[in-house]
Design a protein around this motif. Structure first.
Motif, PDB file in Angstrom:
ATOM      1  N   ASP A 185     -16.016 -16.172  -6.386  1.00 60.60           N
ATOM      2  CA  ASP A 185     -16.451 -14.793  -5.514  1.00 60.60           C
ATOM      3  C   ASP A 185     -17.180 -15.740  -4.643  1.00 60.60           C
ATOM      4  OD1 ASP A 185     -18.106 -15.945  -7.977  1.00 60.60           O
ATOM      5  OD2 ASP A 185     -19.729 -14.055  -7.312  1.00 60.60           O
ATOM      6  N   ILE A 186     -17.366 -14.688  -3.477  1.00 59.36           N
ATOM      7  CA  ILE A 186     -18.238 -14.923  -2.383  1.00 59.36           C
ATOM      8  C   ILE A 186     -19.459 -13.821  -2.620  1.00 59.36           C
ATOM      9  CG2 ILE A 186     -18.654 -15.134   0.053  1.00 59.36           C
ATOM     10  CD1 ILE A 186     -15.591 -15.766   0.029  1.00 59.36           C
ATOM     11  N   ARG A 187     -20.541 -14.213  -2.349  1.00 58.62           N
ATOM     12  CA  ARG A 187     -21.943 -13.275  -2.368  1.00 58.62           C
ATOM     13  C   ARG A 187     -22.597 -13.170  -1.114  1.00 58.62           C
ATOM     14  NH1 ARG A 187     -24.672 -13.807  -8.289  1.00 58.62           N
ATOM     15  NH2 ARG A 187     -22.849 -14.063  -9.675  1.00 58.62           N
ATOM     16  N   GLN A 188     -23.049 -11.963  -1.043  1.00 62.28           N
ATOM     17  CA  GLN A 188     -24.148 -11.915   0.168  1.00 62.28           C
ATOM     18  C   GLN A 188     -25.499 -11.288  -0.232  1.00 62.28           C
ATOM     19  OE1 GLN A 188     -23.285  -7.984   2.305  1.00 62.28           O
ATOM     20  NE2 GLN A 188     -23.934  -8.662   4.149  1.00 62.28           N
ATOM     21  N   TYR A 189     -26.245 -11.967   0.120  1.00 56.94           N
ATOM     22  CA  TYR A 189     -27.907 -11.398  -0.354  1.00 56.94           C
ATOM     23  C   TYR A 189     -28.736 -11.324   0.855  1.00 56.94           C
ATOM     24  CZ  TYR A 189     -27.138 -13.076  -5.109  1.00 56.94           C
ATOM     25  OH  TYR A 189     -26.755 -13.033  -6.482  1.00 56.94           O
ATOM     26  N   ASN A 190     -29.520 -10.118   0.842  1.00 55.70           N
ATOM     27  CA  ASN A 190     -30.274  -9.801   1.683  1.00 55.70           C
ATOM     28  C   ASN A 190     -31.593 -10.741   1.591  1.00 55.70           C
ATOM     29  OD1 ASN A 190     -32.641  -8.628   3.032  1.00 55.70           O
ATOM     30  ND2 ASN A 190     -31.180  -6.943   3.664  1.00 55.70           N
ATOM     31  N   ILE A 191     -31.982 -11.561   2.649  1.00 62.29           N
ATOM     32  CA  ILE A 191     -33.184 -12.469   2.490  1.00 62.29           C
ATOM     33  C   ILE A 191     -34.247 -12.269   3.506  1.00 62.29           C
ATOM     34  CG2 ILE A 191     -31.981 -14.177   1.394  1.00 62.29           C
ATOM     35  CD1 ILE A 191     -31.837 -15.794   4.329  1.00 62.29           C
ATOM     36  N   GLU A 192     -34.656 -10.960   3.952  1.00 61.27           N
ATOM     37  CA  GLU A 192     -35.566 -10.472   4.864  1.00 61.27           C
ATOM     38  C   GLU A 192     -37.032 -10.801   4.251  1.00 61.27           C
ATOM     39  OE1 GLU A 192     -34.373  -6.874   7.519  1.00 61.27           O
ATOM     40  OE2 GLU A 192     -33.470  -6.538   5.678  1.00 61.27           O
ATOM     41  N   ASP A 193     -37.084 -10.715   2.895  1.00 63.74           N
ATOM     42  CA  ASP A 193     -37.943 -11.073   1.934  1.00 63.74           C
ATOM     43  C   ASP A 193     -37.417 -12.524   1.570  1.00 63.74           C
ATOM     44  OD1 ASP A 193     -39.883 -11.918   0.455  1.00 63.74           O
ATOM     45  OD2 ASP A 193     -40.403 -10.230  -0.764  1.00 63.74           O
ATOM     46  N   PRO A 194     -37.870 -13.761   1.905  1.00 65.00           N
ATOM     47  CA  PRO A 194     -37.070 -14.954   1.374  1.00 65.00           C
ATOM     48  C   PRO A 194     -37.420 -15.324  -0.126  1.00 65.00           C
ATOM     49  CG  PRO A 194     -37.763 -15.534   3.603  1.00 65.00           C
ATOM     50  CD  PRO A 194     -38.308 -14.180   3.076  1.00 65.00           C
ATOM     51  N   LYS A 195     -38.532 -14.607  -0.495  1.00 63.33           N
ATOM     52  CA  LYS A 195     -38.953 -15.020  -1.767  1.00 63.33           C
ATOM     53  C   LYS A 195     -38.165 -14.063  -2.916  1.00 63.33           C
ATOM     54  CE  LYS A 195     -43.695 -16.054  -0.507  1.00 63.33           C
ATOM     55  NZ  LYS A 195     -45.246 -15.745  -0.608  1.00 63.33           N
ATOM     56  N   PRO A 197     -34.686 -12.453  -2.842  1.00 63.19           N
ATOM     57  CA  PRO A 197     -33.201 -12.159  -2.255  1.00 63.19           C
ATOM     58  C   PRO A 197     -32.681 -10.982  -3.005  1.00 63.19           C
ATOM     59  CG  PRO A 197     -33.647 -14.546  -2.524  1.00 63.19           C
ATOM     60  CD  PRO A 197     -34.630 -13.841  -3.107  1.00 63.19           C
ATOM     61  N   VAL A 198     -32.023 -10.209  -2.451  1.00 64.80           N
ATOM     62  CA  VAL A 198     -31.345  -8.901  -3.030  1.00 64.80           C
ATOM     63  C   VAL A 198     -29.735  -9.030  -2.871  1.00 64.80           C
ATOM     64  CG1 VAL A 198     -31.268  -6.589  -2.987  1.00 64.80           C
ATOM     65  CG2 VAL A 198     -33.337  -7.811  -2.694  1.00 64.80           C
ATOM     66  N   LEU A 199     -28.985  -8.958  -3.822  1.00 67.29           N
ATOM     67  CA  LEU A 199     -27.588  -8.890  -3.644  1.00 67.29           C
ATOM     68  C   LEU A 199     -27.098  -7.535  -3.088  1.00 67.29           C
ATOM     69  CD1 LEU A 199     -24.713 -10.165  -4.705  1.00 67.29           C
ATOM     70  CD2 LEU A 199     -24.924  -8.743  -6.852  1.00 67.29           C
ATOM     71  N   ALA A 200     -26.272  -8.098  -1.860  1.00 68.25           N
ATOM     72  CA  ALA A 200     -25.784  -7.029  -0.937  1.00 68.25           C
ATOM     73  C   ALA A 200     -24.400  -6.626  -1.039  1.00 68.25           C
ATOM     74  CB  ALA A 200     -26.462  -7.179   0.389  1.00 68.25           C
ATOM     75  N   GLY A 201     -23.534  -7.819  -1.453  1.00 63.98           N
ATOM     76  CA  GLY A 201     -22.409  -7.630  -1.484  1.00 63.98           C
ATOM     77  C   GLY A 201     -21.481  -8.852  -2.213  1.00 63.98           C
ATOM     78  N   GLN A 202     -20.317  -8.600  -2.724  1.00 62.74           N
ATOM     79  CA  GLN A 202     -19.724  -9.480  -3.550  1.00 62.74           C
ATOM     80  C   GLN A 202     -18.072  -9.296  -3.456  1.00 62.74           C
ATOM     81  OE1 GLN A 202     -20.549  -9.327  -7.881  1.00 62.74           O
ATOM     82  NE2 GLN A 202     -20.119 -11.468  -8.000  1.00 62.74           N
ATOM     83  N   VAL A 203     -17.272 -10.331  -3.121  1.00 61.70           N
ATOM     84  CA  VAL A 203     -15.921 -10.090  -3.330  1.00 61.70           C
ATOM     85  C   VAL A 203     -15.200 -11.388  -3.967  1.00 61.70           C
ATOM     86  CG1 VAL A 203     -15.610 -11.086  -0.985  1.00 61.70           C
ATOM     87  CG2 VAL A 203     -14.019  -9.666  -1.728  1.00 61.70           C
ATOM     88  N   TRP A 204     -14.063 -10.939  -4.677  1.00 62.13           N
ATOM     89  CA  TRP A 204     -13.508 -12.073  -5.478  1.00 62.13           C
ATOM     90  C   TRP A 204     -12.031 -12.603  -4.833  1.00 62.13           C
ATOM     91  CZ3 TRP A 204     -15.335 -14.235  -9.919  1.00 62.13           C
ATOM     92  CH2 TRP A 204     -16.400 -13.405 -10.432  1.00 62.13           C
ATOM     93  N   VAL A 205     -12.012 -13.715  -4.395  1.00 62.27           N
ATOM     94  CA  VAL A 205     -10.920 -14.213  -3.672  1.00 62.27           C
ATOM     95  C   VAL A 205     -10.316 -15.569  -4.411  1.00 62.27           C
ATOM     96  CG1 VAL A 205     -12.207 -13.834  -1.533  1.00 62.27           C
ATOM     97  CG2 VAL A 205     -12.430 -16.060  -2.317  1.00 62.27           C
ATOM     98  N   GLY A 206     -10.167 -15.545  -5.459  1.00 61.98           N
ATOM     99  CA  GLY A 206      -9.787 -16.743  -6.264  1.00 61.98           C
ATOM    100  C   GLY A 206     -10.414 -17.152  -7.547  1.00 61.98           C
TER     101      GLY A 206
END
Length: 326
Positions: A185-195, A197-206
């Protein structure tokens, strides 16, 4: 400046950094004598903080033969960050990441040159570790994101790490993206607060856990599951997500699937037979979210000289994994 991995015999010595001039002539070593790192690999510098930090993969004699867990116990892989004075090359501090930071590979400061924080992806531990400057001017670290190993059946070990092999930070420092090469999987995290991180997206590609694989994950309730990986333009997706690159506007994330040929052969042998591919992942930069673009598929299995293994990607004028602001 080029980071070195070891000596001509594959030992983890001779590490350090070579300086080249504009015509690619070697000018000498960058670090001061006696200030070479324990292991070498990636590095990133933040000029306004007069600091460069490098990571540690392992001894070439070990990783060029494929991955052997015993080599970790035997001390052939790294778990340290090396903090240098920039641009003078003096090793100021060595951070031991311990068991939470085994095989730290890619490292990134935030793009904002005033910031004194960044992240490093620790492959085997499957943790994103945040590093930062402490009040006394020294550097410290903490685990920011953890990818838990999955209990599995029909694999070489009873648990499978995600194996974070690459990550990047968007140019506006809002999002962090990383891949799990084994899980898939590939993950996207919001790090506007670097301390935090909040999971914002995920997709499976293999990955090794895709539907149809003999390897299955075991959930807490004892049931088994596998990831649902779609075809793209009639092509079955091979291997797992590895190197990534983000467009400057943050809306297109490109991904290839070859890590290192010896490791490809060990974990995804079909890559050597059929070649790599490159995908485009469409990014929702407003609300967060990732989707495979169904109209984009670059097949490196169809190269004139036979199947090829695709790895790094670069934008000609600078990109999210090379730009450093002064």
């Amino acid at each position: 400046m080029i980071s070195c991995l070891g000596d001509k015999d594959g030992n983890a010595s001779g590490n350090g950094f070579l300086l080249l001039d504009s015509e690619f002539n070697v000018k000498g070593r960058w670090e001061k004598p006696g200030h070479s790192p324990l292991f070498g690999y990636d590095y990133w510098y933040q000029p306004r903080h007069k600091t460069m930090i490098s990571t540690s993969w392992g001894a070439p004699a070990a990783f060029t033969k494929g991955f052997n867990l015993q080599d970790v116990s035997d001390g052939f892989y790294g778990r340290h960050l090396h903090v240098y004075n920039w641009p003078d090359g003096e090793l100021k501090q060595t951070l031991d990441l311990g068991q939470s930071g085994l095989i730290p590979l890619e490292i990134r400061f935030l793009h904002d040159p005033s910031k004194d924080t960044g992240f490093v992806g620790c492959a085997l531990s499957s943790n994103m570790v945040r590093f930062f400057k402490a009040d006394d001017g020294s550097w410290s670290h903490e685990v920011a994101i953890s990818v838990e190993p999955l209990k599995v059946q029909n694999w070489i070990l009873p648990e499978m790490p995600g194996l974070i092999t690459d990550f990047l930070i968007s140019l506006d420092d809002r999002f962090l993206y990383f891949v799990n090469w084994l899980h898939g999987d590939i993950r996207q995290y919001n790090i506007e607060d670097p301390k935090n991180p909040v999971l914002a997206g995920q997709v499976w590609v293999g990955g090794l856990l895709r539907k149809g694989s003999p390897i299955v994950a075991i959930a807490e309730d004892g049931k088994t599951w596998q990831s649902d990986v779609p075809e793209v333009q009639g092509n079955l997706l091979r291997g797992g997500p590895q190197m990534i690159q983000l467009s400057l506007d943050g809306k297109r994330l490109y991904v290839t699937n070859s890590l290192f040929s010896a490791w490809d052969k060990q974990f995804y042998p079909e890559l050597l037979e059929k070649g790599s591919h490159m995908l485009q992942i469409d990014v929702d930069t407003e609300n967060g979210g990732l989707k495979i673009n169904p109209n984009f598929f670059v097949d490196f299995g169809a190269e004139p000289d036979g199947p090829s293994l695709a790895h790094e990607m670069r934008y000609p004028g600078g990109d999210c994994t090379s730009d450093i602001w002064i």
